[in-house]
Motif scaffolding. Structure first.
Motif, PDB file in Angstrom:
ATOM      1  N   SER A 408     -31.497  47.885 -74.540  1.00 30.62           N
ATOM      2  CA  SER A 408     -31.873  48.770 -73.285  1.00 30.62           C
ATOM      3  C   SER A 408     -32.599  47.738 -72.345  1.00 30.62           C
ATOM      4  CB  SER A 408     -32.442  50.063 -73.032  1.00 30.62           C
ATOM      5  OG  SER A 408     -33.671  49.897 -73.746  1.00 30.62           O
ATOM      6  N   ILE A 409     -32.791  46.629 -72.928  1.00 30.10           N
ATOM      7  CA  ILE A 409     -33.597  45.754 -71.769  1.00 30.10           C
ATOM      8  C   ILE A 409     -32.709  44.620 -71.487  1.00 30.10           C
ATOM      9  CG2 ILE A 409     -35.439  43.891 -71.766  1.00 30.10           C
ATOM     10  CD1 ILE A 409     -37.119  46.160 -73.655  1.00 30.10           C
ATOM     11  N   LEU A 410     -32.528  44.604 -70.226  1.00 30.99           N
ATOM     12  CA  LEU A 410     -31.614  43.551 -69.399  1.00 30.99           C
ATOM     13  C   LEU A 410     -32.310  42.424 -68.798  1.00 30.99           C
ATOM     14  CD1 LEU A 410     -29.057  45.767 -68.155  1.00 30.99           C
ATOM     15  CD2 LEU A 410     -28.938  44.811 -70.506  1.00 30.99           C
ATOM     16  N   LEU A 411     -31.998  41.202 -68.969  1.00 29.09           N
ATOM     17  CA  LEU A 411     -32.827  39.981 -68.338  1.00 29.09           C
ATOM     18  C   LEU A 411     -32.056  39.547 -67.313  1.00 29.09           C
ATOM     19  CD1 LEU A 411     -34.396  38.585 -71.394  1.00 29.09           C
ATOM     20  CD2 LEU A 411     -35.359  39.927 -69.862  1.00 29.09           C
ATOM     21  N   GLN A 412     -32.384  39.161 -66.042  1.00 26.65           N
ATOM     22  CA  GLN A 412     -31.272  38.869 -64.986  1.00 26.65           C
ATOM     23  C   GLN A 412     -31.377  37.181 -64.995  1.00 26.65           C
ATOM     24  OE1 GLN A 412     -32.833  39.815 -61.063  1.00 26.65           O
ATOM     25  NE2 GLN A 412     -30.997  38.983 -59.938  1.00 26.65           N
ATOM     26  N   PHE A 413     -30.171  36.864 -64.905  1.00 25.36           N
ATOM     27  CA  PHE A 413     -29.845  35.296 -64.415  1.00 25.36           C
ATOM     28  C   PHE A 413     -29.923  35.231 -63.113  1.00 25.36           C
ATOM     29  CE2 PHE A 413     -27.841  33.210 -68.297  1.00 25.36           C
ATOM     30  CZ  PHE A 413     -28.013  34.473 -69.214  1.00 25.36           C
ATOM     31  N   ASP A 414     -29.919  34.026 -62.288  1.00 23.84           N
ATOM     32  CA  ASP A 414     -29.706  33.361 -61.180  1.00 23.84           C
ATOM     33  C   ASP A 414     -28.220  33.520 -61.076  1.00 23.84           C
ATOM     34  OD1 ASP A 414     -32.186  32.628 -60.540  1.00 23.84           O
ATOM     35  OD2 ASP A 414     -31.976  30.469 -60.785  1.00 23.84           O
ATOM     36  N   MET A 415     -27.418  33.116 -61.821  1.00 19.76           N
ATOM     37  CA  MET A 415     -26.048  33.010 -61.829  1.00 19.76           C
ATOM     38  C   MET A 415     -25.354  34.294 -61.467  1.00 19.76           C
ATOM     39  SD  MET A 415     -24.448  31.003 -64.836  1.00 19.76           S
ATOM     40  CE  MET A 415     -24.615  32.313 -65.913  1.00 19.76           C
ATOM     41  N   GLN A 416     -24.299  34.169 -60.747  1.00 20.27           N
ATOM     42  CA  GLN A 416     -23.551  35.484 -60.648  1.00 20.27           C
ATOM     43  C   GLN A 416     -21.996  35.221 -61.219  1.00 20.27           C
ATOM     44  OE1 GLN A 416     -23.430  36.234 -56.309  1.00 20.27           O
ATOM     45  NE2 GLN A 416     -25.426  37.032 -56.452  1.00 20.27           N
ATOM     46  N   PHE A 417     -21.256  36.178 -61.236  1.00 20.78           N
ATOM     47  CA  PHE A 417     -20.087  35.981 -61.902  1.00 20.78           C
ATOM     48  C   PHE A 417     -19.261  36.907 -61.180  1.00 20.78           C
ATOM     49  CE2 PHE A 417     -16.590  37.339 -64.584  1.00 20.78           C
ATOM     50  CZ  PHE A 417     -15.781  36.210 -64.737  1.00 20.78           C
TER      51      PHE A 417
END
Ligand SMILES: Nc1ncnc2c1ncn2[C@@H]1O[C@H](COP(=O)(O)OP(=O)(O)OP(=O)(O)O)[C@@H](O)[C@H]1O
Length: 421
Positions: A408-417
């Motif tokens: 359940s732990i999500l880490l954000q990227f700068d990157m988008q898709f």
């Protein structure tokens, strides 16, 4: 160079020569070997198989003894060259194998190699060649890719390692079945060098543990690919990586200045080899690199041949916890007494659900609770926030596997898709 129309061309290569080609950005190509033997970056081609190359591919077919090939597709460039450094590359492989055999006799570990050089100097290609040649003679080296811009182990913005057990697939590269991957979140080390260096040390520790546990991997050695940032802080981070992995050999791709600097700065037991850059290595534009990153993320979800079927499902805000690593840097004068701006770089910052997260890529951390060290825990995979519904309090995510998310732990990227075909 003018673009040719799609056509079928046959090429006869003499011994020790290579056929180099670049496909145009909007069409795929097919390659067949009709006679003789040849290889693509160290992987042997099989007769009567049609190899499909992706749009924009830049590659070469090398032959030791001569061959006859057929290429179908629209190319920007397609030519045969006899001027190739392959003999030097294979000599490098022979030297590494010699080191492995000595290690076997002396019951020590095999060669620990790091490949460095400026952008577009052929580092990834040399890593692939050396790994392929090693597995072709029964070795199982560990490959570590520290290049967060163009990783060959996982998606951009990560650093990862995998044990190479069979040659890279000509079309798809190395089998990425069970890589060890850490979340970095940006596509250049410069964005958060402190975090980058922590991750390099961490992955080195895990690789060392793997080598301690597996005699075969330990003897086969490791090959570390690096990014093209070789000046200033980038150079310091190369030294940091060399120390973390305790490398005993550094291959410098063609740049004498870098070679001389490392020669001066590395401890004596680290051997340095300067290898020439192949005339075939292609300089890639920023936009090509951006497209290549997007392709890599697409491939993660849809497979290299559009042969995977990702899932889209809803996840309630309450089911997950979102974080970002690193807070914006403030001048030291604005921070509480005793705190440095660098401390912000590794801060775990909770992220509130908002529409600004749409299209962002997130890692699914292997951590069970936010109290764990989220930076140093590997990730299980990636998702994309496709939609955010504040009223229903849920996200719609694109995921390679069906619901539920494994953790359940999500880490954000700068990157988008942005998921448009
Ligand atoms: N002999 C060759 N003939 C044709 N293309 C080649 C050859 N060698 C390498 N290439 C292509 O040139 C490009 C750059 O090579 P490579 O990725 O190995 O460089 P790099 O130094 O790792 O790049 P960077 O670190 O800047 O991402 C790649 O697309 C690769 O497929």
């Amino acid at each position: 160079m003018t673009e040719k129309d799609e056509r079928v061309e046959e090429f006869k290569l003499e011994k020790d020569s290579e056929f180099r080609f670049e496909l145009v950005d909007h069409s795929t190509g097919h390659l067949e070997i009709l006679d003789g033997m040849a290889e693509v970056f160290g992987t042997e081609l099989v007769k009567a198989r049609k190899y499909v190359f992706d749009k924009g591919t830049k590659a070469s077919v090398y032959t030791w003894h001569g061959c006859h090939i057929k290429l179908t597709g629209k190319t920007e460039v397609a030519y045969i060259s006899k001027d190739t450094p392959m003999v030097m590359y294979v000599n490098m492989h022979v030297a590494l194998e010699q080191m492995r055999m000595n290690a076997e006799k002396e019951r020590v570990r095999g060669p620990r190699v790091m490949v460095v050089g400026p952008a577009d100097s052929g580092k990834s290609t040399v890593c692939r060649l050396l790994l392929n040649y090693a597995v072709r003679i029964g070795r199982t080296p560990v490959f570590i890719d520290l290049d967060v811009g163009q990783s060959d182990v996982s998606i951009p913005g990560t650093i990862g390692a995998l044990t190479v057990e069979r040659p890279a697939d000509v079309e798809e590269g190395f089998n990425q079945c069970a890589p060890l991957v850490f979340h970095y979140g940006h596509v250049t080390p410069a964005t958060n060098l402190k975090l980058y260096n922590i991750l390099v040390s961490r992955i080195a520790d895990v690789v060392n543990m793997k080598c301690d546990a597996s005699k075969k991997a330990n003897l086969s050695g490791i090959i570390v690919n690096t990014g093209g940032w070789v000046r200033g802080a980038g150079y310091d981070s190369l030294k940091h990586a060399a120390g973390s992995f305790e490398v005993d050999l550094i291959i410098v791709m063609y740049e004498e200045r870098l070679y001389t600097e490392l020669k001066k700065d590395m401890p004596e037991f680290v051997r340095l080899v300067l290898l020439p850059k192949s005339g075939g290595v292609v300089v890639r534009s920023q936009s090509y690199r951006g497209d290549a990153r997007e392709r890599k993320v697409r491939e993660y979800f849809y497979g290299p041949r559009n042969n995977l079927f990702p899932h889209t499902f809803e996840v309630k805000f309450s089911e997950v916890k979102l974080f970002k690593i690193g807070a914006p840097t403030l001048p030291d004068s604005c921070l509480p007494l005793g705190m440095k701006s660098q401390d912000n770089k590794t801060k775990i910052v909770p992220v509130q659900p908002s529409t600004s997260l749409v299209h962002h890529v997130f890692s699914v951390s292997n951590a069970n609770s936010p109290e764990e060290n989220l930076i140093e825990i590997n990730v299980l995979g990636f998702i994309v926030m496709v939609e955010i519904n504040l009223e229903k309090q849920c996200f719609t995510v694109l995921s390679p596997s069906p619901r539920p998310l494994p953790k359940s732990i999500l880490l954000q990227f700068d990157m988008q898709f942005i998921d448009i075909q």
